[in-house]
Design a protein around this motif. Structure first.
Motif, mmCIF file in Angstrom:
data_model
loop_
_atom_site.group_PDB
_atom_site.id
_atom_site.type_symbol
_atom_site.label_atom_id
_atom_site.label_comp_id
_atom_site.label_asym_id
_atom_site.label_seq_id
_atom_site.Cartn_x
_atom_site.Cartn_y
_atom_site.Cartn_z
ATOM 1 N N LYS A 50 0.833 -1.208 0.000
ATOM 2 C CA LYS A 50 0.000 0.000 0.000
ATOM 3 C C LYS A 50 0.864 1.253 0.000
ATOM 4 O O LYS A 50 0.571 2.218 -0.701
ATOM 5 C CB LYS A 50 -0.938 0.008 1.218
ATOM 6 C CG LYS A 50 -2.137 -0.889 1.060
ATOM 7 C CD LYS A 50 -3.053 -0.793 2.272
ATOM 8 C CE LYS A 50 -4.264 -1.687 2.122
ATOM 9 N NZ LYS A 50 -5.160 -1.609 3.293
ATOM 10 N N GLN A 51 1.944 1.231 0.777
ATOM 11 C CA GLN A 51 2.852 2.378 0.801
ATOM 12 C C GLN A 51 3.515 2.565 -0.561
ATOM 13 O O GLN A 51 3.624 3.694 -1.052
ATOM 14 C CB GLN A 51 3.924 2.193 1.882
ATOM 15 C CG GLN A 51 3.395 2.325 3.292
ATOM 16 C CD GLN A 51 4.470 2.029 4.337
ATOM 17 O OE1 GLN A 51 5.555 1.548 4.018
ATOM 18 N NE2 GLN A 51 4.154 2.318 5.590
ATOM 19 N N GLU A 52 3.940 1.474 -1.151
ATOM 20 C CA GLU A 52 4.561 1.558 -2.477
ATOM 21 C C GLU A 52 3.560 2.083 -3.507
ATOM 22 O O GLU A 52 3.901 2.921 -4.352
ATOM 23 C CB GLU A 52 5.080 0.185 -2.896
ATOM 24 C CG GLU A 52 5.817 0.196 -4.220
ATOM 25 C CD GLU A 52 6.338 -1.170 -4.603
ATOM 26 O OE1 GLU A 52 6.620 -1.362 -5.794
ATOM 27 O OE2 GLU A 52 6.481 -2.038 -3.718
ATOM 28 N N LEU A 53 2.325 1.620 -3.441
ATOM 29 C CA LEU A 53 1.283 2.089 -4.345
ATOM 30 C C LEU A 53 1.044 3.582 -4.148
ATOM 31 O O LEU A 53 0.908 4.330 -5.124
ATOM 32 C CB LEU A 53 -0.008 1.308 -4.117
ATOM 33 C CG LEU A 53 -1.209 1.721 -4.967
ATOM 34 C CD1 LEU A 53 -0.910 1.521 -6.445
ATOM 35 C CD2 LEU A 53 -2.440 0.927 -4.544
ATOM 36 N N GLU A 58 1.641 9.105 -6.145
ATOM 37 C CA GLU A 58 2.128 10.480 -5.991
ATOM 38 C C GLU A 58 3.088 10.837 -7.128
ATOM 39 O O GLU A 58 3.037 11.949 -7.656
ATOM 40 C CB GLU A 58 2.804 10.646 -4.632
ATOM 41 C CG GLU A 58 1.811 10.617 -3.477
ATOM 42 C CD GLU A 58 2.464 10.477 -2.104
ATOM 43 O OE1 GLU A 58 3.711 10.395 -2.027
ATOM 44 O OE2 GLU A 58 1.719 10.443 -1.114
ATOM 45 N N ARG A 59 3.953 9.896 -7.522
ATOM 46 C CA ARG A 59 4.862 10.154 -8.641
ATOM 47 C C ARG A 59 4.081 10.338 -9.943
ATOM 48 O O ARG A 59 4.439 11.177 -10.775
ATOM 49 C CB ARG A 59 5.871 9.020 -8.784
ATOM 50 C CG ARG A 59 6.952 9.024 -7.730
ATOM 51 C CD ARG A 59 8.122 8.104 -8.065
ATOM 52 N NE ARG A 59 7.752 6.775 -8.482
ATOM 53 C CZ ARG A 59 7.646 5.716 -7.683
ATOM 54 N NH1 ARG A 59 7.889 5.843 -6.391
ATOM 55 N NH2 ARG A 59 7.312 4.540 -8.159
ATOM 56 N N LEU A 60 3.012 9.569 -10.113
ATOM 57 C CA LEU A 60 2.176 9.701 -11.304
ATOM 58 C C LEU A 60 1.541 11.082 -11.355
ATOM 59 O O LEU A 60 1.511 11.725 -12.412
ATOM 60 C CB LEU A 60 1.089 8.619 -11.313
ATOM 61 C CG LEU A 60 0.049 8.720 -12.430
ATOM 62 C CD1 LEU A 60 0.699 8.536 -13.791
ATOM 63 C CD2 LEU A 60 -1.057 7.706 -12.216
ATOM 64 N N ILE A 61 1.035 11.556 -10.232
ATOM 65 C CA ILE A 61 0.415 12.888 -10.189
ATOM 66 C C ILE A 61 1.442 13.956 -10.552
ATOM 67 O O ILE A 61 1.159 14.866 -11.343
ATOM 68 C CB ILE A 61 -0.208 13.148 -8.801
ATOM 69 C CG1 ILE A 61 -1.440 12.251 -8.620
ATOM 70 C CG2 ILE A 61 -0.580 14.605 -8.626
ATOM 71 C CD1 ILE A 61 -2.018 12.261 -7.224
ATOM 72 N N VAL A 62 2.656 13.852 -9.989
ATOM 73 C CA VAL A 62 3.714 14.816 -10.302
ATOM 74 C C VAL A 62 4.041 14.769 -11.794
ATOM 75 O O VAL A 62 4.189 15.811 -12.440
ATOM 76 C CB VAL A 62 4.977 14.539 -9.445
ATOM 77 C CG1 VAL A 62 6.170 15.320 -9.950
ATOM 78 C CG2 VAL A 62 4.703 14.861 -7.986
ATOM 79 N N ALA A 63 4.128 13.574 -12.351
ATOM 80 C CA ALA A 63 4.440 13.427 -13.781
ATOM 81 C C ALA A 63 3.338 14.028 -14.650
ATOM 82 O O ALA A 63 3.616 14.693 -15.657
ATOM 83 C CB ALA A 63 4.646 11.950 -14.128
ATOM 84 N N GLU A 64 2.080 13.817 -14.271
ATOM 85 C CA GLU A 64 0.966 14.389 -15.039
ATOM 86 C C GLU A 64 0.975 15.908 -14.979
ATOM 87 O O GLU A 64 0.737 16.578 -15.989
ATOM 88 C CB GLU A 64 -0.367 13.840 -14.529
ATOM 89 C CG GLU A 64 -0.616 12.402 -14.924
ATOM 90 C CD GLU A 64 -1.915 11.845 -14.356
ATOM 91 O OE1 GLU A 64 -2.464 12.431 -13.399
ATOM 92 O OE2 GLU A 64 -2.379 10.818 -14.874
ATOM 93 N N GLU A 65 1.254 16.461 -13.800
ATOM 94 C CA GLU A 65 1.320 17.912 -13.667
ATOM 95 C C GLU A 65 2.466 18.471 -14.498
ATOM 96 O O GLU A 65 2.329 19.511 -15.153
ATOM 97 C CB GLU A 65 1.471 18.302 -12.193
ATOM 98 C CG GLU A 65 0.215 18.058 -11.384
ATOM 99 C CD GLU A 65 0.421 18.259 -9.888
ATOM 100 O OE1 GLU A 65 1.576 18.480 -9.445
ATOM 101 O OE2 GLU A 65 -0.578 18.196 -9.154
ATOM 102 N N ALA A 66 3.596 17.785 -14.497
ATOM 103 C CA ALA A 66 4.742 18.224 -15.295
ATOM 104 C C ALA A 66 4.407 18.163 -16.786
ATOM 105 O O ALA A 66 4.773 19.067 -17.545
ATOM 106 C CB ALA A 66 5.959 17.359 -14.985
ATOM 107 N N GLU A 67 3.708 17.117 -17.185
ATOM 108 C CA GLU A 67 3.311 16.986 -18.590
ATOM 109 C C GLU A 67 2.399 18.141 -19.000
ATOM 110 O O GLU A 67 2.577 18.737 -20.067
ATOM 111 C CB GLU A 67 2.598 15.653 -18.818
ATOM 112 C CG GLU A 67 2.120 15.474 -20.249
ATOM 113 C CD GLU A 67 1.242 14.251 -20.439
ATOM 114 O OE1 GLU A 67 1.110 13.818 -21.595
ATOM 115 O OE2 GLU A 67 0.681 13.745 -19.453
#
Length: 125
Positions: A50-53, A58-67
């Protein structure tokens, strides 16, 4: 005191008595401990996953915002490039008009003949 095993005579055969309730109780307790240990390990693995997920999310959200930011910046740069190209083309058109006027004046005055041809694309984009 020594533990004795009870032997029963059933139709001429002797058989050992079923295990005592104490030994069954011990067996069940051991199995219960094993299952509890497996459950604890499973719950720890689940918590880790769950922690890894959560970190991955969170990394996905950061990547989407950067995109989104990069796409916006790219759009701004493209619009700026088109504006610069239009301004450049307009300046070239003005210079061509000035050159044409100068050629006519020179041609009307019967001075040196200048034959200059400049072709521009009719549309940049």
């Amino acid at each position: 005191m020594a533990q004795t095993t009870t032997v029963h005579q059933i139709s001429g055969h002797s058989t050992a008595a079923p295990p005592s309730s104490d030994s069954r109780k011990i067996s069940v307790e051991r199995r219960n401990e094993e299952l509890e240990k497996e459950l604890k390990n499973s719950m720890e693995r689940e918590a880790g996953l769950k922690q890894e997920l959560q970190r991955t999310w969170e990394r996905l959200i950061v990547a989407e915002e950067a995109e989104e930011l990069l796409c916006s910046q790219l759009g701004d740069l493209e619009a700026e490039a088109v504006d610069h190209a239009r301004e450049y083309r307009a300046q070239i058109m003005i210079l061509m008009e000035q050159l044409s006027v100068a050629q006519k004046l020179l041609g009307d005055d019967h001075h040196a003949s200048i034959n200059t041809t400049i072709s521009l694309p009719t549309q940049l984009f």
